[in-house]
Scaffold this active site. Structure first.
Site, mmCIF file in Angstrom:
data_model
loop_
_atom_site.group_PDB
_atom_site.id
_atom_site.type_symbol
_atom_site.label_atom_id
_atom_site.label_comp_id
_atom_site.label_asym_id
_atom_site.label_seq_id
_atom_site.Cartn_x
_atom_site.Cartn_y
_atom_site.Cartn_z
ATOM 1 N N GLY A 157 0.802 -1.217 0.000
ATOM 2 C CA GLY A 157 0.000 0.000 0.000
ATOM 3 C C GLY A 157 0.836 1.269 0.000
ATOM 4 O O GLY A 157 0.376 2.315 -0.435
ATOM 5 N N GLU B 111 26.798 -2.931 13.698
ATOM 6 C CA GLU B 111 27.109 -2.263 14.971
ATOM 7 C C GLU B 111 25.880 -1.805 15.741
ATOM 8 O O GLU B 111 25.931 -1.626 16.958
ATOM 9 C CB GLU B 111 28.060 -1.090 14.740
ATOM 10 C CG GLU B 111 27.471 0.036 13.916
ATOM 11 C CD GLU B 111 28.460 1.162 13.661
ATOM 12 O OE1 GLU B 111 27.994 2.278 13.426
ATOM 13 O OE2 GLU B 111 29.680 0.922 13.697
#
Length: 180
Positions: free
Chosen positions: A115, A140
């Site tokens: 959508g 990280e």
């Protein structure tokens, strides 16, 4: 013209980030009227259903800021530009679980939120798993814990909304239908 196709009249980029970009399109509707569409562009992703030799599904738990909660899901990750989805699937499996797979089988690709976003996830099943001697490092900013569950436990997790995302719920159904 495709059935119900919306022709783009004008497109304006609103935001361009490291992972996604947002644009607003002015479109011509099939009935001749105009409307606006806000569209998120995403590079695509992979998701992996790791199944241990004991028949357990390997899941990861991680915090998802967009939902403001931790969820339990199958390992997944973003495709790099031009990256082969199977290569990405192997990398993400190793990074997130510490497992490698001798057998990686493509299942299917699907849209996650059609959508408003163009993200496509490529889903794989990983079997004949083995522990990686030197586990790849997580990104990280990524923190995960590993959970291995039976199919029955996974189904219960879908029922009680511990498994809350569509790709993982779909994957649990896929495992059940394919008697893995």
């Amino acid at each position: 013209m495709k059935k119900f196709e919306e022709k783009t009249i004008h497109s304006t980029e609103i935001f361009k980030g490291k992972v996604v970009s947002l644009k607003v399109d002015d479109v011509l509707l099939p009935n001749g009227k105009q409307s606006k569409r806000e569209i998120i562009h995403h590079p695509g992703a992979v998701a992996i259903i790791p199944i241990t030799n004991e028949g357990k599904i390997v899941l990861v738990e991680q915090y998802r800021k967009a939902l403001e909660r931790s969820i339990i899901e199958i390992p997944a990750g973003k495709l790099e530009r031009g990256e082969d989805p199977a290569v990405c699937a192997r990398r993400e499996l190793e990074e997130e679980t510490g497992y490698g797979a001798r057998q990686l089988t493509y299942i299917q690709s699907f849209a996650t939120s059609p959508g408003f976003a163009n993200e496509i996830i490529h889903l794989y099943a990983a079997k004949d798993l083995y522990k990686i001697e030197e586990k790849r490092e997580l990104d990280e900013d990524e923190f995960v814990s590993i959970i291995e569950v039976t199919l029955e436990e996974a189904e219960e997790m879908v029922k009680n909304q511990q498994i809350y995302d569509a790709k993982t719920a779909f994957s649990v159904l896929w495992v059940k239908l394919n008697e893995m």
